[in-house]
Scaffold this active site. Sequence first.
Site, short mmCIF file in Angstrom:
data_model
loop_
_atom_site.label_atom_id
_atom_site.label_comp_id
_atom_site.label_asym_id
_atom_site.label_seq_id
_atom_site.Cartn_x
_atom_site.Cartn_y
_atom_site.Cartn_z
N ASP A 96 -41.20 8.92 62.80
CA ASP A 96 -41.74 9.54 61.59
C ASP A 96 -43.22 9.17 61.52
OD1 ASP A 96 -41.83 10.62 58.92
OD2 ASP A 96 -39.71 10.10 58.73
N ASP A 198 -44.79 13.69 58.28
CA ASP A 198 -44.57 13.67 56.83
C ASP A 198 -45.57 14.60 56.13
OD1 ASP A 198 -43.06 12.16 54.73
OD2 ASP A 198 -45.07 11.64 54.06
N HIS A 322 -33.17 12.53 53.54
CA HIS A 322 -33.22 11.34 52.68
C HIS A 322 -33.88 11.60 51.34
CE1 HIS A 322 -37.05 11.78 54.56
NE2 HIS A 322 -37.57 10.90 53.75
N ASP A 323 -34.27 12.83 51.09
CA ASP A 323 -34.92 13.16 49.81
C ASP A 323 -34.04 14.03 48.93
OD1 ASP A 323 -37.32 11.86 50.46
OD2 ASP A 323 -38.08 13.61 51.54
#
Length: 525
Positions: A96, A198, A322-323
């Site tokens: 990431d 990201d 994960h959001d």
Amino acid sequence: MHWWQSGVIYQIYPRSFQDTNGDGVGDLKGIAARLPYLVELGVDAIWLSPIFVSPMADFGYDIADYTGIDPLFGTLDDFDALLGRAHALGLKVLLDFVPNHTSNRHPWFAESRVSRQSAKREWYIWRNGASEGGPPNNWLSEFGGSAWEYDAASDQYFYHAFLREQPDLNWRNPAVRAAMHDVMRFWLDRGVDGFRVDVIWHLIKDEAFRDNPPNPDFSDGEPAYRALLPLYSTDRPEVHEVVRELRAVIDEFPDRVLIGEVYLPVEKLAAYYGDNLTGAHLPFNFALIETPWRADAIASLIDRYENSLPPGAWPNWVLGNHDRPRLASRIGAEQARVAAMLLLTLPGTPFLYYGDELGMTQAAIPPGRIRDPWGINVPGLGRDGCRTPMPWAASALAGFSTAEPWLPLADDSGPCNVESAGADPASLLNLYRKLLALRRAHPALAEGSYRPVAQSGNVLAYERVLASERLLMALNFGSKTENTDAISSTCRGTWLLSSAVDRPGGPAAGPLVLRPHEGVIISLG
Ligand code: NOJ
């Protein structure tokens, strides 16, 4: 065909995958120990949410050293061992990359904030307050409140699209670009197979810092961030040059991939592939997370997406991350089986979020255990519920750790765990295993062209075709039996798989009757 086109990418949230040192937080050695599980599952690549040195204000999305591993997760040697082991097992490894912002404890920011004359001042976004007082403009932080933080020492504000502990870098500054390109090279040289980038659509902000306009669709009760349209703070035309440069770095190395996080309508994703596909290989398509779970809505989404892709662009599909709240809680356990079949048979690279293969549900987090800063700032928006520890076994603490985990286990961690689900032929886990095996056995599922067949009521049907192979998928998004006249006439062939457990394979002939919540794959011809 590249590996990132035909393969399936599995997202690991490292804090919650496997703890080996008894601190209640997952680590790199834990991931390495669990690689055989992923091989058996049948995925091709793993993407690790951030593992770099971080004060963990946003659990790793606030990086203080881009080339160091946070001690919570292990060491650089542990990372090299994990990478080597994954490669030996035939798994690619993606990291990431968080280029939009650093931690406020990154040495670059410490230097930048020393004074207006600092050599690193222009590495971040510093502005004077508005002439009438207050912040430079009306931009809002996604995590609540103004996106500007006042710095009394220099009497200026710095911009942070997320937490104040995550100051945005100034990507208009060539020195920032060069430094971040070197970060990429550091990991690519070590052998990583690419990056998930990201908030790539945030990287460049309006040069004139114009106010964002009000959002006419905003309604009370929505997060305050939605009150404005982020017209000038995100998705600026100049961002595509930045993406092209990131891609150029990726292209210095053979067969690596650049994946960009872009939360925009599917029509706007096309631009992130870049002119002549010189941008991201895969700008994330999150539309399945946001589209109502109905056959008609999904059929039209697939059409819109297919029609908006530039020539030669490779699609992708995401059901969870994960959001976002867990898939099984959004659509229910029965439809999670249909979703598995959809994800793994649509044209494009599938992304699978850890634990969704078990049907993990959104955990209810007791107020005292909320850890996500967003959930603390804006009650109700916390993301902890989709980040709970992976349940490996029915034993104490689900085999995740020997200490109380950083987040509680989801309520479903009793019967929903790898050990029990693996032994149950009817489990969602075994459906995923079968689907992933089928993708390997039938390249039409990964590489074949896509042909819509029918959408009628709760049923969606489409084909994937490669050379002489024609596979028909028919999915029932409803809770009633469906007699699908619209597709029955074409339906002569062999049943390859049903999401219902007790439906035998064999020749398919006659009317295709789908059971409630059933999806089927039939080889035609
Ligand atoms: C997107 C990430 O997915 C999310 O978890 C994070 O909080 C923000 N970017 C800020 O980095």
